[in-house]
Motif scaffolding. Sequence first.
Motif, PDB file in Angstrom:
ATOM      1  N   GLY A 165       0.843  -1.196   0.000  1.00 25.41           N
ATOM      2  CA  GLY A 165       0.000   0.000   0.000  1.00 25.41           C
ATOM      3  C   GLY A 165       0.875   1.242   0.000  1.00 25.41           C
ATOM      4  N   PHE A 166       0.835   2.005  -1.092  1.00 24.23           N
ATOM      5  CA  PHE A 166       1.741   3.143  -1.252  1.00 24.23           C
ATOM      6  C   PHE A 166       0.950   4.444  -1.396  1.00 24.23           C
ATOM      7  CE2 PHE A 166       5.667   4.952  -3.501  1.00 24.23           C
ATOM      8  CZ  PHE A 166       6.438   4.926  -2.353  1.00 24.23           C
ATOM      9  N   GLY A 167      -0.020   4.624  -0.464  1.00 22.26           N
ATOM     10  CA  GLY A 167      -0.818   5.846  -0.444  1.00 22.26           C
ATOM     11  C   GLY A 167      -0.211   6.874   0.483  1.00 22.26           C
ATOM     12  N   ARG A 168      -1.071   7.704   1.099  1.00 23.32           N
ATOM     13  CA  ARG A 168      -0.573   8.801   1.922  1.00 23.32           C
ATOM     14  C   ARG A 168       0.360   8.304   3.038  1.00 23.32           C
ATOM     15  NH1 ARG A 168       0.602  12.603   0.085  1.00 23.32           N
ATOM     16  NH2 ARG A 168       0.777  13.641   2.092  1.00 23.32           N
ATOM     17  N   ILE A 169      -0.077   7.319   3.800  1.00 24.59           N
ATOM     18  CA  ILE A 169       0.746   6.840   4.910  1.00 24.59           C
ATOM     19  C   ILE A 169       1.899   5.979   4.408  1.00 24.59           C
ATOM     20  CG2 ILE A 169       0.765   5.467   7.026  1.00 24.59           C
ATOM     21  CD1 ILE A 169      -0.580   8.231   7.244  1.00 24.59           C
ATOM     22  N   ILE A 218      -1.584  -0.786  -6.398  1.00 25.53           N
ATOM     23  CA  ILE A 218      -2.406  -1.104  -7.570  1.00 25.53           C
ATOM     24  C   ILE A 218      -2.213  -0.109  -8.710  1.00 25.53           C
ATOM     25  CG2 ILE A 218      -4.137  -2.285  -6.165  1.00 25.53           C
ATOM     26  CD1 ILE A 218      -5.891   0.204  -6.367  1.00 25.53           C
ATOM     27  N   ARG A 219      -1.326   0.870  -8.532  1.00 26.15           N
ATOM     28  CA  ARG A 219      -1.109   1.898  -9.553  1.00 26.15           C
ATOM     29  C   ARG A 219       0.191   1.649 -10.309  1.00 26.15           C
ATOM     30  NH1 ARG A 219      -6.231   3.603  -9.998  1.00 26.15           N
ATOM     31  NH2 ARG A 219      -7.068   4.243  -7.982  1.00 26.15           N
ATOM     32  N   ASP A 220       0.418   2.457 -11.356  1.00 28.78           N
ATOM     33  CA  ASP A 220       1.615   2.269 -12.182  1.00 28.78           C
ATOM     34  C   ASP A 220       2.839   2.900 -11.533  1.00 28.78           C
ATOM     35  OD1 ASP A 220       2.220   5.101 -13.751  1.00 28.78           O
ATOM     36  OD2 ASP A 220       0.106   4.853 -13.212  1.00 28.78           O
ATOM     37  N   GLU A 221       3.995   2.367 -11.883  1.00 33.56           N
ATOM     38  CA  GLU A 221       5.252   2.766 -11.253  1.00 33.56           C
ATOM     39  C   GLU A 221       5.605   4.238 -11.463  1.00 33.56           C
ATOM     40  OE1 GLU A 221       5.768  -1.649 -12.406  1.00 33.56           O
ATOM     41  OE2 GLU A 221       4.692   0.141 -13.113  1.00 33.56           O
ATOM     42  N   PRO A 222       5.525   4.800 -12.682  1.00 34.53           N
ATOM     43  CA  PRO A 222       5.909   6.210 -12.853  1.00 34.53           C
ATOM     44  C   PRO A 222       5.062   7.171 -12.018  1.00 34.53           C
ATOM     45  CG  PRO A 222       5.898   5.100 -14.970  1.00 34.53           C
ATOM     46  CD  PRO A 222       5.277   4.147 -13.995  1.00 34.53           C
ATOM     47  N   LEU A 269       3.444   6.499  -9.136  1.00 34.04           N
ATOM     48  CA  LEU A 269       3.786   6.341  -7.721  1.00 34.04           C
ATOM     49  C   LEU A 269       5.141   6.972  -7.414  1.00 34.04           C
ATOM     50  CD1 LEU A 269       2.557   2.696  -7.104  1.00 34.04           C
ATOM     51  CD2 LEU A 269       1.463   4.815  -6.338  1.00 34.04           C
ATOM     52  N   ALA A 270       6.086   6.827  -8.339  1.00 33.42           N
ATOM     53  CA  ALA A 270       7.400   7.457  -8.143  1.00 33.42           C
ATOM     54  C   ALA A 270       7.268   8.971  -8.090  1.00 33.42           C
ATOM     55  CB  ALA A 270       8.348   7.035  -9.267  1.00 33.42           C
TER      56      ALA A 270
END
Length: 333
Positions: free
Chosen positions: A8-12, A34-38, A40-41
């Motif tokens: 999970g790579f959201g706010r927290i 669940i999102r794409d790498e660019p 999220l980066a």
Amino acid sequence: MATIALHGFGRIGRQFLRVGLKNNLFVPVSISDIRDEPTLAALFAVDTNYGRWHEPVSGSEGQLTIGDRTIPYINSSKDIPDWAALGVDLVIDCTGRATTRAGAQAHLDKGAKYVLISAPSKSLADCDAVLLKGINLDTFDPANHHIVSMGSCTTNALAAVVKVIRENFGIQYGLFSTVHSYTNTQSLTDQPMKDRRDSWAAAENIIPSSSGAARTLQFIWSDLKITGKAYRVPTRTGSIAELNLITEKDCTVQEVNDAFRKAAAEGPLKGVMDTLEDEWSSARIVADPHSSIIDLPLTAKEGNLLSVAAWYDNEWGFANRLAEVAAFMAERI
């Protein structure tokens, strides 16, 4: 040190990673979302609340690169990663969806040995323990605590206050209200939402909301008689909780504030709690790493009713504790 995976790579999740890397606590063996790498980066590289990361950040198929670190990325839109194959010991679940035992158990079924949840479990039966730094983290039992909840940002803020007042003056019962920044569970514009009050624009309204912090505090102190509620307000981060208590022992404002000063300076709450001597607004505590920042000028006493106000950056303060608890567990499992 045990291996850590971030799920999970959201706010927290993103702030958790920032803290972990900045303070050299750990580098996760994988990140999953669940999102794409660019995208999220990019969200990690430039954060509206906390600014730009100091190193180059990029995302390509199957990996995120932060400075000289290349971290494998797994798209988990269809299934939880195979933690056994990755050699993962501890999963930090920041999805907000592991609040039931079944949701957390799914990580263990995939081969992880432990799960740390960045949210309050729905009930005490849905986790093995609620562990907060400065409160009861020393009770961590690797043999029995495989699903651990960190509660919420509000839980951590209030727990520090409760600990100091209980130990020094006792608590008969209490009521809290937290004035809390809006979150992603709300809507930017008016539209029907599951919770009716959330149907109005978060950046334009004061929105009453429920708070599960009282229930989670009772997971730690079963005899605690406290309840409360939240008001979501149009600020991007930074919150304040007012806790009104009937104490068992008589006390003065000076005695209460001195107890907070002492707790912030030494003992288990050092680094978790801080105090403010001067008069400030919420801008003062944005990006402050403490869980609970007592506004001493706001402490008030009338008869046997004590009122205490605690600031907290609901994202950054909580992410700091989550990262520290993760590192603590990883050293002991």
